[in-house]
Write a protein that holds these residues in place. Structure first.
Motif, PDB file in Angstrom:
ATOM      1  N   HIS A  17       0.838  -1.202   0.000  1.00 51.19           N
ATOM      2  CA  HIS A  17       0.000   0.000   0.000  1.00 51.19           C
ATOM      3  C   HIS A  17       0.877   1.259   0.000  1.00 51.19           C
ATOM      4  O   HIS A  17       0.621   2.215  -0.728  1.00 51.19           O
ATOM      5  N   LEU A  18       1.912   1.228   0.861  1.00 56.86           N
ATOM      6  CA  LEU A  18       2.754   2.428   0.997  1.00 56.86           C
ATOM      7  C   LEU A  18       3.518   2.738  -0.285  1.00 56.86           C
ATOM      8  O   LEU A  18       3.775   3.904  -0.594  1.00 56.86           O
ATOM      9  N   ASP A  19       3.843   1.695  -1.030  1.00 57.67           N
ATOM     10  CA  ASP A  19       4.504   1.885  -2.328  1.00 57.67           C
ATOM     11  C   ASP A  19       3.568   2.646  -3.272  1.00 57.67           C
ATOM     12  O   ASP A  19       3.970   3.608  -3.946  1.00 57.67           O
ATOM     13  N   ILE A  20       2.302   2.232  -3.294  1.00 59.98           N
ATOM     14  CA  ILE A  20       1.323   2.908  -4.159  1.00 59.98           C
ATOM     15  C   ILE A  20       1.094   4.347  -3.670  1.00 59.98           C
ATOM     16  O   ILE A  20       1.007   5.284  -4.472  1.00 59.98           O
ATOM     17  N   ILE A  21       1.030   4.523  -2.350  1.00 57.13           N
ATOM     18  CA  ILE A  21       0.820   5.864  -1.779  1.00 57.13           C
ATOM     19  C   ILE A  21       1.964   6.802  -2.184  1.00 57.13           C
ATOM     20  O   ILE A  21       1.745   7.946  -2.582  1.00 57.13           O
ATOM     21  N   ALA A  22       3.193   6.293  -2.128  1.00 57.96           N
ATOM     22  CA  ALA A  22       4.354   7.120  -2.510  1.00 57.96           C
ATOM     23  C   ALA A  22       4.275   7.490  -3.991  1.00 57.96           C
ATOM     24  O   ALA A  22       4.495   8.645  -4.371  1.00 57.96           O
TER      25      ALA A  22
END
Ligand code: ADP
Length: 161
Positions: A17-22
């Motif tokens: 998720h955090l990869d997509i958020i970044a």
């Protein structure tokens, strides 16, 4: 202001998720993480408050990210927040069918809504919140897949079998 919505249940937030958020926050002025408060996935492990807390803690270094809970149609939530863009992550081919149906349904509900699909780094294409919880519960190492803060919360919540 160019605002996008990234909706999900985030039970809990993972590095995928955090990869997509970044990636998404590098494109939009503002990214609102829409935390679905009532999921149809039976028995969420974490409460909405806990999921919200983990999301806020894990994204605190990105000022353009905000976390908001919602329990309504995604197209309505997007409109209320002045956005027409919905970001979704695509991992494996298996995500495609569900995402295809959802994005077409949202488009039918509101033709102005655009769904943008993003692929995470290949080290995260095989993970989901469910797999992380399952592996953790059997004592497997998930440190590469969740932030340390979330790992601590998993330790407190799940009794390893
Ligand atoms: P939902 O219940 O809406 O699928 P999730 O919290 O499971 O909510 O996922 C939210 C979004 O994040 C979805 O678009 C999902 O495909 C995406 N996602 C989940 N895990 C990953 C991952 N490892 N890499 C990239 N995207 C992911």
């Amino acid at each position: 202001m160019n605002t996008a919505i990234y909706p999900g249940s985030f039970d809990p937030v993972t590095n995928g998720h955090l990869d997509i958020i970044a990636r998404a926050s590098s494109i939009f002025d503002e990214l609102i993480i829409g935390l679905v408060s009532e999921t149809n996935k039976e028995n969420s492990l974490f409460s909405v408050k806990e999921r919200e807390d983990m999301l806020m803690e894990s994204t605190k270094s990105i000022p353009s990210v905000r976390v908001k809970t919602f329990n309504s149609l995604l197209v309505d939530f997007a409109k209320e927040n002045g956005s027409k863009m919905v970001v979704r992550g695509l991992r494996a081919f298996s995500d495609y069918e569900y995402e295809f149906k959802m994005s077409l349904m949202n488009r039918n509900l509101d033709d102005s809504i655009v769904t943008l699909f993003m692929m995470p780094h290949q080290s995260y294409t095989h993970i989901s919140s469910s797999i992380v919880k399952e592996v953790f519960s059997f004592g497997g190492d998930v440190k590469n897949y969740v932030p340390e803060y979330v790992h601590d919360k998993l330790r407190k919540k799940i009794e390893v079998k």
